[in-house]
Enzyme design. Structure first.
Site, mmCIF file in Angstrom:
data_model
loop_
_atom_site.group_PDB
_atom_site.id
_atom_site.type_symbol
_atom_site.label_atom_id
_atom_site.label_comp_id
_atom_site.label_asym_id
_atom_site.label_seq_id
_atom_site.Cartn_x
_atom_site.Cartn_y
_atom_site.Cartn_z
ATOM 1 N N GLU A 26 41.208 91.483 -3.876
ATOM 2 C CA GLU A 26 41.110 91.824 -5.383
ATOM 3 C C GLU A 26 41.864 92.416 -5.933
ATOM 4 O O GLU A 26 41.703 93.103 -7.643
ATOM 5 C CB GLU A 26 39.825 92.903 -5.104
ATOM 6 C CG GLU A 26 38.236 91.805 -4.777
ATOM 7 C CD GLU A 26 37.291 92.725 -4.548
ATOM 8 O OE1 GLU A 26 36.056 92.723 -5.110
ATOM 9 O OE2 GLU A 26 37.077 94.102 -4.287
ATOM 10 N N TYR A 58 31.547 97.732 -35.039
ATOM 11 C CA TYR A 58 31.476 96.838 -33.914
ATOM 12 C C TYR A 58 32.644 96.783 -33.278
ATOM 13 O O TYR A 58 33.118 96.925 -31.747
ATOM 14 C CB TYR A 58 30.369 95.826 -34.185
ATOM 15 C CG TYR A 58 29.557 96.418 -34.975
ATOM 16 C CD1 TYR A 58 28.520 97.352 -35.286
ATOM 17 C CD2 TYR A 58 28.667 94.971 -36.108
ATOM 18 C CE1 TYR A 58 26.853 97.270 -36.376
ATOM 19 C CE2 TYR A 58 27.754 95.282 -36.205
ATOM 20 C CZ TYR A 58 27.278 96.259 -36.744
ATOM 21 O OH TYR A 58 25.838 96.777 -37.373
ATOM 22 N N ILE A 77 33.532 99.309 -10.190
ATOM 23 C CA ILE A 77 33.281 98.912 -11.686
ATOM 24 C C ILE A 77 32.524 100.153 -11.941
ATOM 25 O O ILE A 77 32.986 100.509 -13.282
ATOM 26 C CB ILE A 77 32.270 98.105 -12.138
ATOM 27 C CG1 ILE A 77 31.346 98.400 -11.121
ATOM 28 C CG2 ILE A 77 32.986 96.778 -11.629
ATOM 29 C CD1 ILE A 77 29.694 97.282 -11.326
ATOM 30 N N GLU A 78 31.968 101.029 -11.361
ATOM 31 C CA GLU A 78 31.573 102.498 -12.297
ATOM 32 C C GLU A 78 32.440 103.720 -12.492
ATOM 33 O O GLU A 78 32.069 103.863 -13.652
ATOM 34 C CB GLU A 78 31.308 103.566 -10.691
ATOM 35 C CG GLU A 78 30.163 102.988 -10.011
ATOM 36 C CD GLU A 78 30.216 101.657 -9.266
ATOM 37 O OE1 GLU A 78 31.362 101.223 -9.071
ATOM 38 O OE2 GLU A 78 28.847 101.694 -8.172
ATOM 39 N N LYS A 103 29.752 92.654 -12.527
ATOM 40 C CA LYS A 103 31.099 92.018 -11.928
ATOM 41 C C LYS A 103 30.701 90.492 -11.445
ATOM 42 O O LYS A 103 30.262 90.571 -10.091
ATOM 43 C CB LYS A 103 31.765 92.876 -11.322
ATOM 44 C CG LYS A 103 32.689 92.576 -10.512
ATOM 45 C CD LYS A 103 32.764 94.024 -8.992
ATOM 46 C CE LYS A 103 34.227 93.505 -8.690
ATOM 47 N NZ LYS A 103 34.400 94.558 -7.479
#
Length: 127
Positions: A26, A58, A77-78, A103
């Site tokens: 990864e 935006y 990902i946290e 993910k």
């Protein structure tokens, strides 16, 4: 604790790429991720004025996601979610930010995994 505005700006499906993961494979290349943002803002001034200066930019919110993904290569990902939320809280008018990081394909046989966090200016992490 101050009450949050009831108004929300939603940005769904922000496509980004980042190196994220625990395993060596990864860490070799970036992978596709998707982000959803829910931003608590008082939208009454913009609704009354019809002036873009009275609302959230935006593009700036989406740019936060892309900048964090370009700068970090975390294991979790946290970590991406926390960093994105913290930076979104630095944008004008944002009282709270809910960030969902998807993910897809991270677990065999599972279409998508995601984490969702909510952070606000005047509180500890929300559940």
């Amino acid at each position: 604790m101050a009450e949050l505005p009831a108004d929300r700006i939603l940005l769904r499906g922000i496509a980004a790429r980042a190196v994220v993961g625990v395993y060596a494979f990864e860490r070799e290349a970036s992978r596709p991720l998707s982000f959803d943002l829910e931003l608590a803002c008082d939208l009454a001034p913009a609704g009354a004025s019809d002036d873009v200066a009275d609302t959230l930019d935006y593009d700036a919110a989406a740019a936060v996601v892309h900048a964090v993904c370009a700068e970090l290569a975390p294991q979790l990902i946290e970590t991406l979610a926390e960093t994105v939320a913290a930076r979104l809280l630095g944008l004008p008018r944002v009282a709270a930010a809910t960030v969902t990081v998807h993910k897809p394909g991270a677990v065999t046989g599972v279409e998508d995994i995601a984490v969702r966090i909510t952070r606000r200016h005047d509180s500890a992490p929300s559940v």
